[in-house]
Design a protein around this motif. Structure first.
Motif, short mmCIF file in Angstrom:
data_model
loop_
_atom_site.label_atom_id
_atom_site.label_comp_id
_atom_site.label_asym_id
_atom_site.label_seq_id
_atom_site.Cartn_x
_atom_site.Cartn_y
_atom_site.Cartn_z
N ARG B 14 0.81 -1.21 0.00
CA ARG B 14 0.00 0.00 0.00
C ARG B 14 0.85 1.27 0.00
NH1 ARG B 14 -2.95 -3.46 3.20
NH2 ARG B 14 -1.79 -2.78 5.02
N PRO B 17 0.84 3.62 -3.88
CA PRO B 17 0.12 4.83 -4.31
C PRO B 17 0.72 6.11 -3.72
CG PRO B 17 -1.41 3.19 -3.46
CD PRO B 17 -0.05 2.65 -3.22
N ILE B 18 1.34 6.02 -2.56
CA ILE B 18 1.95 7.22 -1.97
C ILE B 18 3.21 7.58 -2.76
CG2 ILE B 18 2.62 8.32 0.18
CD1 ILE B 18 1.41 5.99 1.67
N GLN B 20 3.66 6.90 -5.80
CA GLN B 20 3.13 7.46 -7.07
C GLN B 20 2.78 8.93 -6.92
OE1 GLN B 20 -0.14 4.65 -7.81
NE2 GLN B 20 0.43 4.78 -9.98
N ARG B 21 2.22 9.28 -5.76
CA ARG B 21 1.89 10.67 -5.50
C ARG B 21 3.13 11.55 -5.56
NH1 ARG B 21 3.43 14.20 -2.16
NH2 ARG B 21 2.13 16.03 -1.89
N LEU B 24 4.35 12.01 -9.03
CA LEU B 24 3.53 12.95 -9.81
C LEU B 24 3.89 14.39 -9.45
CD1 LEU B 24 1.20 13.31 -11.82
CD2 LEU B 24 -0.41 13.08 -9.93
N VAL B 25 4.14 14.65 -8.17
CA VAL B 25 4.57 16.00 -7.76
C VAL B 25 5.92 16.30 -8.41
CG1 VAL B 25 5.25 17.48 -5.84
CG2 VAL B 25 3.34 15.90 -5.56
N LYS B 28 6.18 17.43 -12.00
CA LYS B 28 5.80 18.82 -12.28
C LYS B 28 6.97 19.78 -12.10
CE LYS B 28 1.01 18.02 -10.98
NZ LYS B 28 0.10 18.67 -11.95
N THR B 98 -0.19 16.34 4.49
CA THR B 98 -0.44 15.28 3.50
C THR B 98 -0.57 13.93 4.20
OG1 THR B 98 0.98 16.54 2.04
CG2 THR B 98 0.39 14.33 1.32
N ILE B 102 -3.65 11.12 4.14
CA ILE B 102 -3.43 9.72 3.73
C ILE B 102 -3.85 8.77 4.84
CG2 ILE B 102 -1.68 8.04 3.06
CD1 ILE B 102 -0.11 10.40 1.80
N VAL B 107 -4.65 3.24 4.72
CA VAL B 107 -3.19 3.17 4.64
C VAL B 107 -2.67 3.46 6.04
CG1 VAL B 107 -1.14 4.21 3.64
CG2 VAL B 107 -3.17 3.92 2.23
#
Lengths: 304, 261
Positions: B14, B17-18, B20-21, B24-25, B28, B98, B102, B107
């Motif tokens: 699990r 996904p964190i 992945q976060r 994604l940041v 950018k 954050t 979460i 999680v």
């Protein structure tokens, strides 16, 4: 009644101070339940224990038939949370916030993408889909937080002061959405210190102070059980002196707060007739409301 | 503090996904981030390498620039993980809340802390790979053995991310991190063999350097860059892994304490 949230004898202390003190609570499916109390009453700590984020020192909690904190992870798969302070991801757009949050529930990207349009519609944010979070107003952020809490289509939603800091327009929109959720059969547990919010939204309320529940029931029951039905507020420079001489004779109970006197009465007619003859005083006659109950139960002194 | 705080970490997928976060940041802000990974270490390496290197004979059997190259990969890797675990980790835990967001999902804190460590190690990997690419372009390493620097960068990242998170768990505010950089990171950069062999130090200081994780990282890196199998490789790997595991556990206990309010 199908119980969705149950607490028995919950207790939690921090540094020797008991923040939650033997709390019993049971909330049924489809109910909107409000937890009222002044700052520091233990509301947020109670929510955190019911979510299984912290372990109680004593007592037990069940969330959706699962014991928490032991099975908190499984229970939270079906729960949404709107926290007191915004914690949206500032680096992301509105839609990205929903996508990233949905992944924490183990949802596939395609599933989340399919839900996003409806969530944006619900939050009235459809045209803000690609806006970055820092460009949103306070009300929009709150609505996005609410939409984010719904990304997993939860059965139970926890809301910690959902409208604090919002203007009246923004609050009314949030209320409307929360009523829609109740109509969909979702169970809502919210904390607030806005009495009008509690009165409008909640089927049942509990007033909490110093870690204990001191009264619970429907808004109407709370008023009937705790307080006289009529209130006459008396204002004016001489109100204090007037209270000393007359208030006790005309009311069941009265309280002086600055230059205002609050008279709680079963029958307001004799008092109103008397006040009409007092040219130095102004008065307001109204039915008793939740705020009167709240102030009676938790006192008028400032907290913190 | 309860016994629950001391429970062994319960790890699961699990964390992904964190991670992945964070990715994604990062995407950018990729351009300034890559520049940041490269500029500082490359300028150090070139400035000292040409400036000081021209005055020096060979060092450890190689040109000073080549000597410096291995150290530079290691210390830039150390820095990337440390900055990410301290400043960015603290921002996610404290400033932006954050973690709080979460933790309201299915999680656990263990997953969140694991994701922080793996993300900081990912930043190390990127930073190490970027410096390594410059080293290849400059022709400072010719051996395919230097490709082992990539998994090594990940391992160094894991160790320093875990150590850094202990500070993050204890920090009341950003200022607190100055202690760590001044008292831990900078001394390691200067004592662990980045700029000169540890054997140049007096014995007492050598003994200190011998227990520091960066020394072990550099003892692995320098032979690899030159195309040789590092002596006592398993020992050095074991030390870095031990730092990782112990520091991960300590930081997790501290985070459990801190966030159990």
């Amino acid at each position: 009644m199908n119980v969705v949230i149950r607490a028995s004898g919950l207790q939690k202390s921090y540094g020797g101070q008991r923040v939650v003190d033997g709390l019993d609570l049971s909330i049924g499916k489809g109910e909107c339940f409000g937890l009222l109390g002044p700052n520091g009453a233990g509301k947020t700590t109670t929510l955190r224990m019911l979510l299984g984020l912290i372990a109680p020192d004593a007592g037990t909690a069940m969330l959706l038939d699962l014991p928490v904190p032991q099975a908190a992870r499984e229970a939270r798969i079906r729960v949404g949370v709107v926290p007191q302070m915004d914690n949206l991801d500032p680096d992301f757009t509105v839609a990205e916030n929903l996508l990233v949050y949905g992944r924490y529930f183990g949802l596939h990207d395609s599933e989340i993408e399919a839900r996003i349009p409806a969530l944006l519609e619900f939050a009235s944010l459809t045209n803000k889909r690609n806006a970055k979070v820092p460009t949103l107003s306070g009300g929009m952020k709150r609505r996005l937080t609410l939409a984010r809490a719904l990304v997993n289509d939860p059965d139970v939603i926890f809301l910690d002061e959902p409208t604090t800091g919002l203007d009246p327009q923004a609050r009314h929109l949030i209320w409307q959405r929360l009523r829609e959720l109740t109509q969909q059969g979702k169970t809502l547990l919210l904390t607030t210190h806005f009495m009008d919010e509690a009165e409008r939204l909640c089927h049942r309320l509990a007033v909490m102070d110093n870690g204990k529940l001191i009264s619970q029931g429907s808004p109407r029951e709370l008023i009937e059980q705790n307080i006289e039905p009529q209130v006459v507020e008396v204002f004016g420079e001489t109100s204090g002196q007037w209270a000393g001489e007359h208030a006790a004779g005309y009311s069941q109970r009265f309280e002086v707060s600055g230059e205002s006197v609050f008279c709680y009465v079963n029958d307001a007619q004799p008092l109103v007739a008397h006040l009409q003859g007092q040219s130095a005083l102004r008065y307001l006659h109204r039915p008793a409301n939740l705020e009167d109950v709240f102030l009676k139960l938790t006192g008028r002194e400032m907290r913190e | 503090m309860s016994n629950r705080d001391f429970a062994l970490p319960k790890l699961s997928l699990r964390f992904f996904p964190i991670w992945q976060r964070h990715w994604l940041v990062w995407k950018k802000i990729a351009a300034p981030s890559i520049l940041g990974h490269l500029a500082d270490p490359v300028i150090y390496m070139l400035g000292l390498g040409y400036g000081l290197g021209s005055l020096l004979p060979t060092m450890g059997g190689m040109s000073y620039m080549a000597f410096l190259a291995a150290g530079t990969v290691c210390y830039s890797t150390m820095n990337s993980a440390s900055f990410e675990a301290l400043y960015s980790g603290f921002a996610r835990m404290h400033e932006q809340r954050t973690w709080e967001a979460i933790l309201n999902t299915p999680v656990s804190l263990d997953d969140v802390v694991l994701s922080e460590i793996l993300w900081a190690a990912t930043k190390s990997l990127m930073s190490g790979a970027a410096v390594l690419a410059v080293i290849w372009v400059l022709g400072l390493s010719h051996s395919l053995m230097s490709l082992w620097m990539i998994p090594l960068a990940l391992l160094i990242g894991l160790a320093f991310a875990s150590l850094g998170l202990i500070m993050t768990a204890l920090a009341p505010a950003y200022d607190f991190f100055m202690y760590y950089f001044t008292l831990v990171i900078t001394p390691m950069m200067l004592l662990c063999g980045v700029f000169f062999p540890v054997t140049q130090l007096p014995e007492s200081m050598q003994a200190v350097a011998g227990v520091l994780p960066l020394t072990h990282a550099i003892d692995l890196a320098r032979p690899l860059m030159g195309g040789a199998i590092p002596p006592q490789a398993l020992l050095h790997i074991a030390v870095l892994l031990a730092y990782t595991l112990v520091a991960f556990y300590v930081s997790l206990v501290l985070f459990r304490r801190r966030l159990s309010r």
